[in-house]
Scaffold this active site. Structure first.
Site, PDB file in Angstrom:
ATOM      1  N   HIS A 183       0.857  -1.198   0.000  1.00 12.37           N
ATOM      2  CA  HIS A 183       0.000   0.000   0.000  1.00 12.37           C
ATOM      3  C   HIS A 183       0.887   1.241   0.000  1.00 12.37           C
ATOM      4  O   HIS A 183       1.939   1.265   0.637  1.00 12.37           O
ATOM      5  CB  HIS A 183      -0.913  -0.010   1.230  1.00 12.37           C
ATOM      6  CG  HIS A 183      -1.963   1.048   1.165  1.00 12.37           C
ATOM      7  ND1 HIS A 183      -1.706   2.367   1.473  1.00 12.37           N
ATOM      8  CD2 HIS A 183      -3.263   0.992   0.784  1.00 12.37           C
ATOM      9  CE1 HIS A 183      -2.807   3.075   1.299  1.00 12.37           C
ATOM     10  NE2 HIS A 183      -3.767   2.262   0.884  1.00 12.37           N
ATOM     11  N   GLU A 230      -4.057   2.733  -7.292  1.00 11.14           N
ATOM     12  CA  GLU A 230      -4.377   3.841  -6.390  1.00 11.14           C
ATOM     13  C   GLU A 230      -3.427   5.006  -6.645  1.00 11.14           C
ATOM     14  O   GLU A 230      -2.343   5.064  -6.056  1.00 11.14           O
ATOM     15  CB  GLU A 230      -4.228   3.386  -4.932  1.00 11.14           C
ATOM     16  CG  GLU A 230      -5.134   2.233  -4.550  1.00 11.14           C
ATOM     17  CD  GLU A 230      -5.362   2.188  -3.046  1.00 11.14           C
ATOM     18  OE1 GLU A 230      -6.498   2.427  -2.638  1.00 11.14           O
ATOM     19  OE2 GLU A 230      -4.408   1.946  -2.300  1.00 11.14           O
TER      20      GLU A 230
END
Ligand code: PGA
Length: 231
Positions: free
Chosen positions: A91, A151
């Site tokens: 992430h 993302e």
């Protein structure tokens, strides 16, 4: 049916995680497949609560070794043991705050698959480089699958990227992933979008064949904002 992954980050304690999961369970069935990624401390209580339900659990991170003297780390096997079937890998908050490198992320991808977890590889603007590094030496058996979450860094916690740019990126990522993992069947790969997702945008994103689902942070923390995304 699309894949909706809730990334609760470090936002909810055990009591809040249980309460929100309870409310989600009352809203079942949803139109989409739901995976919750709570804090590590809430995984076991949620696993107990979710027994026999379709909502699944994921970890927010893992370590690449299976066992050993690695203080503070958690293995794929341990996540699997407490009821996880997915795990977030790389992430952008970990790449930035914990200085996770491409080599570390690649080892985590390999470890997740060998520990029977579906890895969700998170990539950002540098997705070409990140996919090439993250997917190196990955060999999927036919029952295994991966998720790639696009993302863009500027969108996380802010405003979603324009749909047209997401569609372009997803097409490139899908093609590159197929090249990097020859023989990969379409059902083994899901490409999802994350970053600034809100209930009013979700229907348009989910209507696109190129978008297999969403990774939702802030909007997944309340029923008011999350339930409309799931319906
Ligand atoms: P956001 O977070 O939906 O709050 O932008 C997404 C993520 O960081 O996974």
């Amino acid at each position: 049916m699309k894949l909706i992954i809730a990334n609760w980050k470090m936002q909810l304690d055990i009591r809040e995680s249980v309460a929100l999961t309870h409310r989600l369970m009352q809203g079942l069935p949803f139109a989409h497949e739901l995976v919750l990624c709570p804090s590590f401390t809430a995984i076991a209580p949620l696993h107990e609560l979710l027994m026999g339900h379709s909502i699944r659990l994921g970890g927010q991170d893992l370590f690449w070794e299976e066992k050993g003297a690695y203080t503070g780390e958690i293995s794929a096997k341990q996540l699997h043991e407490i009821g996880c079937s997915f795990v977030l890998v790389g992430h952008s908050e970990r790449r930035k705050n914990l200085k996770e490198t491409e080599a570390m992320i690649n080892k985590k991808m390999i470890a997740a698959l060998s520990g029977k977890l579906v890895p969700i590889l998170c990539v950002g603007e540098a997705y070409k480089k990140q996919l090439t590094a993250g997917l190196a030496d990955l060999h999927l058996r036919h029952q295994e699958s991966i998720v790639i979450a696009y993302e863009p860094e500027g969108s996380i916690g802010k405003k979603a990227a324009p749909l047209s740019s997401v569609l372009k990126a997803h097409a490139v990522m899908r093609e590159l992933t197929r090249k990097l993992l020859p023989g990969l069947k379409s059902k083994q790969l899901r490409v999802i979008y994350g970053g600034g997702m809100e209930e009013k945008l979700a229907p348009a994103f989910l209507a696109e064949a190129q978008i297999d689902g969403l990774l939702v942070g802030g909007a997944s923390l309340t029923m008011r904002t999350f339930a409309p995304i799931l319906r």
